[in-house]
Structure formats: C-alpha cells, structure tokens
Design an enzyme around this catalytic site. Structure first.
Site, short mmCIF file in Angstrom:
data_model
loop_
_atom_site.label_atom_id
_atom_site.label_comp_id
_atom_site.label_asym_id
_atom_site.label_seq_id
_atom_site.Cartn_x
_atom_site.Cartn_y
_atom_site.Cartn_z
CG ASN A 1 56.12 70.71 -7.35
OD1 ASN A 1 57.00 69.75 -8.01
ND2 ASN A 1 56.85 71.85 -6.83
CD GLU B 1 42.84 63.79 3.32
OE1 GLU B 1 42.27 63.33 4.44
OE2 GLU B 1 42.41 64.80 2.96
CB THR C 1 55.67 68.46 -4.08
OG1 THR C 1 55.07 69.19 -4.67
CG2 THR C 1 57.12 69.47 -3.57
N GLY D 1 43.46 68.37 -5.33
CA GLY D 1 44.11 67.76 -4.26
C GLY D 1 44.70 66.44 -4.23
CB VAL D 2 47.72 65.18 -4.81
CG1 VAL D 2 47.29 65.46 -6.11
CG2 VAL D 2 48.68 66.03 -4.32
CB ILE E 1 49.98 67.20 -11.41
CG1 ILE E 1 49.23 65.90 -10.98
CG2 ILE E 1 51.51 67.14 -10.36
CD1 ILE E 1 48.58 65.80 -9.70
#
Ligand code: FES
Ligand code: FES
Lengths: 175, 769
Positions: free
Chosen positions: B663, B736, B666, B733-734, B661
C-alpha cells in the site's frame, strides 16, 4: 455542575481534582480526547473551549462550567466527517491514530488563530490582519501536538489542503 | 544444548542452505507477485481511518465496565535492596480506596517467562511480581492502590510510606564492565563472528579507521500510555490490552496465574503506537492480581512517569568500528565490537552488529557484542533493535574512511558491494542497494556536496550526508489463518495479528481481496484477538510476511475445498488448486479465465451457506536458504548554526529496496515515521540515567525530547518496488528500516557542514560549540 459539551447540556458531580479530560473520558465516556501524558506535554487531550484550544488534562473540570466545550466527537463522525477529518484520512495524517483527535482539534483552533492574525515565531509581518496558512506556520503552531508515529508530513498536508486550498493546488501543480 | 543437538542443528542448517529452491517456502514465487494492476501497491486510505479521526476507535483504556476500580502504582526509589517497612494504613483509610496490594497480600504468582525463553514468552523480565521484599531496580512497583476513581487512587498512593534497606546495586557502567562481560546471545546464537583474522588484516591495511561510538538509552514513548482493562469471569481472565503480542501475552499471563492458555482472553484491536514497548510488563499482571483480590474489574493506565519506571527501552551501547582498506577502497577488515548493558533478569543484548554481517564484502570480519549487567529496568526491543544504533557506528565509520581516502562515500560503498552474503555465503534473495544509491544521488543532488565546512549561508553551515539503511526480512514460526467465505460472496480472514498504526488491517484486506478476487468491501480482516488462529507477533517487521504466508496457505486449502464442492457439474471440474485463481467473485482457470464459476454459485449448488478453511504457514526455512535483507539509501541535508550550534534538518530522502510495496500510502507513512524517529535518535533523544541511583531522570515528554512538527521537514520517501521473488507477495516489511541509517546520515551531514565528527548520540548543540 453543568457544562455544555458538543452542544448538549451535561450535568455531573465530580471531584474538584477531576481534570476536564477525565470528566470527558471517565464520566461521559467521550474517549475521543486522549491521554498521552496528563502533564500538558503532548497535546493528545486537546479540546476546544469557546473556540480556543486547551490541553484538557491541565484543566480542572469545575473551572470550565458554563463554557462551550467541543471535542472531536463534536466535529464529525464516520459518514459525516469534518473536512479536516476527511483530509487526515486522505493524506494519511496518522498511523496509530492516538494523537489524531488532539491534532485535529488543535488544527481547527489554529486556523482561527491565523484568521485572527495572531502572530507566531515564524510570522514575517507581525501586523498583518490575517496570516496565511503555510507549512512553516503550521509546523510552528502545531508543535505542541506530538505524534510519535511521525505522521507530521501528512498532517501538514491535510491542514494546508483544508485551510489553504489555493497554496496546496499550486504545490501540486509545481510537483 | 548437547553436542548431539548442536551437530544435528548444524547439519539441518547446511541441508536447508543447500536444498533445491523448490523445497523451500518462497521457492515458487507467490502468484500475487504477477498481479500488476490490481489492489497490490495501490495508495488505499486506511479502512479504520474514519473511526480514528473521529475518536471512535476504542483503545485499551476505553472499555467502560460496570463496577470498575482504578489502579495507581507506587514505585521503589532505590535500585537494589529490600523493603524494610511498608506503611499502607493511611492509604487504606483514604476515601474511595478499595484495596492496597503489596507483596504481603498479593496472590501467589509465578514470574513471567521472559521474551525468547520460550516460543510464546512475552515477559519483559523474570523478576517475581510483588512476591517478596526484594527490590531489583529503581522504579519497581512496590504497591498498588485500587480506588473508585483515579483521583482517589493517585491520592492514596501518595500516602504510602516505604522504608528501604539499601543493598548494593550496580548502576554505573564502569562498575558493570569491571564485573566482567558475557557474549550476547540473540535468537539462540552468539553475537560473535571471527572470520579470517580481522585484527591482523586491519594492522596491515594501507588505509584504516578505528573509532568508538556511543549511543544512549532510548524510550519508545508511544503516545498512548500503557494501559489495560481487566476482569475475571470465574476462573477466566479477560484483558483489553494495548499489546503487539496478543498470543504471547495470553500464554504468559496463563503461566503467571497458573491457568490454561484457553482461560485467558486478550484483545487489542487498536494500539496507540508500540515500537517494541507494548508487550507484557508488570502492570497487566498487577491489575489482574488486584482484580482477583478485590473481585472488581480494574483499569490500569500508567502515568507517563510510570511507563519510564516499569517499561524498558533501548539500552546503551559502546561500539568500536574499525575498517581496513586497500588503495582501491575494498575492505580487508571489518571490525564491529562493543558492549551493551542488560539486567540480571532479561536477555536482550542490543544486537548492533547485525548490519555488519551482510552489508559489505570485507575479506575478514570480527564482530562481537558483549553484555554487562546493571540494576535497571529491563531493556527491551525498540524499533530496529540492533540496526538502528548499529548503523550509526558502521555507517559513520564508512564515511570517515571515505573522507580519509578522499573517495566519495557512495562510491566507497558500491566498491564493497558483496555478490553473496559475505559472512554466511548464502545467495541474496534480492538486493538492489546500488540501484537505490544511484537513484537517490541523482534525486538529492548529491554531486553538489562540497568539502566539509565549505558551504555557508548567513549564520548557517550547510552540509550533506548519506548512509545505508538495512533491516532483515523475518518471518517467525507459528503463523496460521482462517478464511470463511459466505454465499453472499463475502470473506472473513481471521488471524491473531496486530494493528498499531502500520496499516496492517488495510494492507491485508487489499491482499486478501486480490487473492480471492473480491473487492475490499467484501473482505473483513479480523485480528487483535488471541482466540483467532496463529501466533503472529507484531515485531521484526514480520507481520506482512507472516500473515501473507498464513493466508496463502489457507487460501490453497479453501480453493481445494471449493473445487471439491464444485464437483463434476462445474466448469471447473477436474482442475487442481494450483490451476485456479480468485477473480471477479469466484474461481477461474489461471490461463483460461473464461473457465469460471462464482463462489456464490459453487456454494449454492453444494447447498452450503459458507465454507471455512484454516491452515498453518510453512516453517520459515527461506531464512536459512537465502540471505534476505531490505536496504535503503538515506540522504540528509542539515544546517548548523555557527552561533548556537543548533542542528536543523533541511531535507531528507530515503530510497528503499523493500521488495513489493503493498500500500503506497501506508508504506510511505511507515518509512517517514521511521525516519522521524531516526531524527530523534540523531539529534535529541536520550533517556537520562543517574549512574549513582539507577533512576531515570527525565521520565516525561517535557524532558525526553521527541521530534515535533517544527523539527521535521517534508521527507521524501520513494522505493524501487522490485518484488522479492522468495517472499509472500514479494514484500519484505517496511516498519523498521526507516529508522536505520538515519543517525549516521545526519551525523555525516553535520560533519560535511562543520568538519566536526560527533560520535556520541544525540548530536546536541553543546557537542558542536
Ligand atoms: S495528555 Fe494533555 S497534554 Fe498530554
Ligand atoms: S498517529 Fe500515532 S502518535 Fe500520531
């Protein structure tokens, strides 16, 4: 035609059909109030009129002459943010930021509604002089402000921290 | 494609799969993966936060231009046919009207190349844009009014009279199905897989479920209305757009207007939510055409109804899921097939079978998405296209099987955990779903789950449910980035990426600062402008990886140049780019950090004010070398009123395995935001379509319900934070994954509460009474 907007006198002549929102955005270039539906369904256009929150898209500009109008620009600016604006940044109470000015204006008025003891659907004691800022009250009272990014948890945290700092501290202690 | 090309492609694919890891992007782990205590992962507040909370971030409709006129659109009211009469005289004579544009006077335009037809195609459909009298869907723009104010444009629009000659529109799904179906084609490949005779294995299996699920149309409903401010500067077109695809939009507009791509400048620094909808639709084209015709800058902001009329959403799906299992719960057969609706003018076959391809180790598979054609606004990508609704069918069916076999649904999933990708045979790059299940079960108190209908609290029945979330890692070709480093020790990263609220600019500033050894204040991240390097679509949750790979390539180039500039008098003399890293405002030897020279000193000695490096990311071959997917274990507690049938969500937990991850602040918002949209999908969202007229019946936020504050409890989102060794920064990637699995987790919880299976979304109270 004359309005008081963020403390300043404003003179403009507008169409009688012009909404308060379009006066702000298109004539005065105060783009902080957002248009998300123009139908009173999303709350993105929320501004304060004499301290109360209204959906400015449903308000005709001509009707609001002589009233005290405060928009997000009147609450604070980068470098001199309102405590609630700071709390939104800290708690990530937004993603795209489009619903955000409306959420913040709405919350400012919501806090004074609670202070004045105006009950809601989730209020237990309907006769209380003032009502505590609890997550449940916040959720109910802010439900007219939609956030499609789903930043609701952060918004509730920002509001409770700003308006009920003690409760927020308890929660942190418990966690 | 010819047979030769097909064969060649198959050979290439095999070669990439079998190549040594070192030849593949991601074969050598990104050195950033080992930075444990720096900016990566830190819960940094958004750098654009102060602007957004004070209303100072300028969105597409917030650029005042001198002489600007306002547009309003008139939409067709029949699904198919022709415009027989179009009377615009009253509108033209109305006060303030500058222009009424119809197919009779619109400039000649080429249709939009539709999405996925070419690398930079961004059209929602390929219907001619106001070029003839043909109507292709109910809601198609038939006229545009331009006036001095929005009020005048809206009024004049109401004066336009249109008479139609109705043709035969196909608007009912049953008729469309009767007309025959075609296999869906997604990213160039058929959405079909037939492995080891699944129907026979299902028939022979001692335990089975064979059920049908349906999901309705959905609308993205970003709160920012689709809008653009456009004007011409000679032959060049300038567009302030709200888009998640600046390069695609510019290229496609160039095709439509017969321009060179360089003549179109599209910027979009802030986007008020997109979720797949902020691409190119007719409104930008019509605004640009009207601007050309009137010789005036044009502002177009669709009404909320307008968004429903001309911006497509997620299509309807009908799914069959059948699972056959042995006594020990292991799957003999996994069948996931069904039908989705599209239009004759687009190609977006909602690929709901994608999760089933890699989720479980079945001994056989039958997967198939069939498409049928309706006359409706072209459907499109919406957050986790495929996975969001596909996991509803798949993960409910797993729950149904678990219940039928009296096995805990988490245990059943773990028993079917594959060792390698069950349909491609590729190794997983990293897969920790079992760990996520264990952690989540403990945290959520899963062991307290009782039998269906067993827990009652006053008027409420309470139940727990779970489901797997899954979304692939993507990286699309075309990423490129530029880094400019100046003598005062500041860097600017330029790439044509997007910020729609995902936190891109903040997260990528963190990454760049960490790579270059600078503070975040010393780094500027320039994005949202098609004139910047690279083609980076904000879609498929791929931006983090696409930007990461491009910036990493540019960084290598930058270090090479810096080492050359440093020359022989530098402590760095003789070192290779791979031997140095950015730290403390300069370059240092990786294993001996005291061998160091600051950027300022290198540039000063070389008598340079700045140095610039630009590079392209390598092609995303890693996608064919590993099976790369994120996962999540989703837990939900609901209560269902025995009086009204109303469902309320008490608690929700998502445990995510999404690599590193970047951040924490966010990313948590991304997970939560996806889950909130998933709660909408589960309980309330439906774009109602009149099967007689092809018209959307609830085109407003009052009638299309999205979750509001009171619908959303505190959502617990945590992650394992284990880097994927084969992706840039170790991240996957986070954006969807959060929406996937939610529909099933809620439906399964409703079953546990009430004993009722609702297989048709959304789970509204009438289905529970
Ligand atoms: S714009 Fe006023 S409520 Fe939506
Ligand atoms: S932050 Fe995007 S709609 Fe609320």
């Amino acid at each position: 035609m004359r309005w008081t907007i963020n403390g300043a006198e404003v003179d403009e002549t507008v169409d009688v059909r012009t909404s308060l929102l379009d006066l702000l955005r298109e004539r005065l270039h105060l783009f902080g109030a957002k248009k998300g539906c123009d139908q009173g369904a999303c709350g993105a256009c929320t501004v304060l009129v004499d301290g109360r929150r209204i959906n400015s898209c449903l308000a005709l500009a001509v009707q609001y002459q002589g009233r005290e109008i405060v928009t997000i620009e009147g609450l604070g600016a980068p470098g001199a943010l309102h405590p609630l604006q700071k709390a939104f940044v800290e708690h990530d109470g937004f993603q795209c930021g489009y619903c955000t000015p409306g959420q913040i204006c709405s919350a400012v008025a919501m806090a004074s509604e609670l202070r004045d003891g105006a009950p809601s659907y989730v209020t237990e004691d309907l006769t209380a002089e003032t009502i505590d800022v609890t997550p449940e009250e916040v959720r109910e009272r802010m439900s007219g402000n939609l956030c499609r990014c789903g930043a609701y948890n952060g918004i509730v945290d920002a509001l409770t921290e700003t308006y009920a700092p003690a409760a927020e501290a308890d929660k942190r202690e418990a966690a | 494609m010819s047979l030769v090309q097909d064969t060649l492609q198959a050979v290439m694919k095999k070669a990439i799969a079998l190549a040594p890891d070192g030849f593949i992007p991601g074969g050598h782990p990104d050195p950033l993966i080992h930075h444990k205590h720096g900016l990566i992962g830190a819960p940094v507040s958004r750098i654009d936060g102060p602007l957004k909370v004070s209303g100072k971030a300028a969105f597409a409709a917030e650029f005042p231009v001198d002489g600007m006129a306002y547009a309003a659109l008139k939409y067709s009211s029949i699904p198919r046919g022709r415009i027989a009469e179009l009377d615009t005289r009253a509108a033209e004579a109305a006060p303030g009207v500058v222009l009424v544009m119809t197919h009779k006077n619109a400039p000649r335009l080429q249709p939009m190349p539709p999405f996925m037809s070419q690398p930079k195609a961004a059209g929602g459909d390929d219907v001619p844009v106001m070029q003839d009298d043909q109507v292709h869907w109910n809601g198609q723009p038939v006229a545009l009014v331009l006036a001095e104010t929005q009020e005048q444009a809206d009024h004049a629009r109401s004066l336009i009279r249109v008479a139609y000659e109705a043709g035969h529109g196909v608007t009912a799904l049953a008729e469309a199905k009767a007309n025959g179906s075609e296999p869906g084609l997604f990213q160039g490949e058929p959405l079909k897989l037939d492995l080891n005779d699944a129907e026979d294995k299902l028939a022979a299996a001692p335990h089975k479920v064979d059920v049908r699920y349906t999901t309705p149309r959905h609308s993205h409903n970003p709160i920012e209305l689709h809008a653009a401010t456009v004007y011409w500067e000679g032959d060049a077109l300038r567009v302030h757009d709200a888009t998640q695809a600046v390069d695609h939009a510019a290229w496609t507009l160039a095709q439509v207007f017969g321009l060179r791509e360089e003549q179109v400048h599209v910027t979009s620094p802030y986007v008020g939510g997109g979720f797949g909808s902020k691409t190119l639709w007719q409104h930008q084209i019509l605004a640009a055409a009207a601007s050309r015709l009137a010789g005036r800058p044009v502002r177009i902001m669709l009404s909320r109804e307008g968004v429903y009329r001309i911006v497509g959403g997620r299509t309807i799906t009908e799914q069959r899921v059948a699972i056959g299992a042995q006594d020990d719960g292991t799957f003999d057969a996994l069948i996931h097939t069904g039908t989705v609706a599209m239009t004759p003018h687009n190609n977006m076959p909602e690929p709901f079978i994608l999760p089933a391809r890699s989720a479980y180790a079945s001994r056989s598979f039958l997967l198939d998405v069939e498409t049928v054609k309706l006359n409706m606004v072209a459907n499109t990508f919406m957050r986790a296209p495929g996975e969001s609704v596909g996991t509803f069918g798949l993960e409910c069916a797993v729950d149904e099987l678990a219940h039928a076999m009296n096995i805990d649904p988490i245990e059943l999933r773990i028993r079917n955990e594959p060792e390698k990708d069950p349909t491609t045979g590729l190794p997983f790059s990293s897969r920790l779903i079992v760990e996520a299940w264990r952690r989540g079960a403990e945290r959520f108190g899963w062991s307290k789950r009782g039998a269906p209908g067993a827990r009652r609290e006053g008027e409420w029945l309470v139940g727990l449910g779970c489901a797997t979330a899954t979304y692939p890692y993507y990286r699309m070709p075309g990423g490129a980035a530029r880094i400019t480093l100046t003598r005062d020790g500041r860097a600017t990263i330029s790439i044509s990426a997007h910020e729609m609220g995902m936190g891109t600019s903040t997260a990528q500033t963190q990454v760049a600062a960490e790579r270059l050894g600078l503070t975040m204040e010393q780094v500027t991240f320039a994005y949202g402008d098609n004139t910047l390097p690279g083609v980076v679509l904000a879609g498929g949750s791929q931006q983090t990886a696409a930007i990461g790979a491009a910036v990493s390539a540019a960084q290598r180039q930058l270090f090479e140049t810096l080492l050359q500039l440093a020359g022989n008098d530098s402590p760095l003399a003789g070192l290779k780019p791979d031997e140095v890293g950015g730290s403390d405002g300069g370059l240092g030897k990786l294993d001996e950090p005291q061998i160091f020279e600051s950027y300022a000193s290198i540039l000063q000695r070389a008598q340079r004010e700045s140095v610039t490096a630009e590079a392209e990311a390598p092609p995303p071959l890693e996608l064919q070398h590993w099976s790369m997917h994120s996962h999540g274990a989703m837990f939900c507690e609901v209560r269902v009123s025995t009086v009204t049938g109303e469902v309320r969500v008490n608690r929700f937990l998502g445990v995510f395995d999404c690599g590193r991850i970047i951040n924490a602040k966010t990313a948590r918002s991304q997970f939560r935001g996806g889950i909130v949209m998933g709660l909408g999908l589960a309980l309330m969202e439906e774009t109602q379509f009149d099967e007689r007229s092809g018209r959307i019946m609830n085109p407003s936020l009052a009638e299309y319900h999205v979750p509001v504050h009171l619908d959303v409890p505190e959502i617990d989102a945590i992650w394992l934070d284990e880097p994927d060794p084969h992706t840039p920064m170790g991240a996957r990637g986070v954006g969807e994954i959060g929406i996937t699995g939610v529909g099933a987790a809620v439906a399964n919880a409703v079953f546990n509460a009430t004993g009722k299976r609702v297989r048709d979304l959304p789970i509204t109270l009438d289905k529970l009474l």
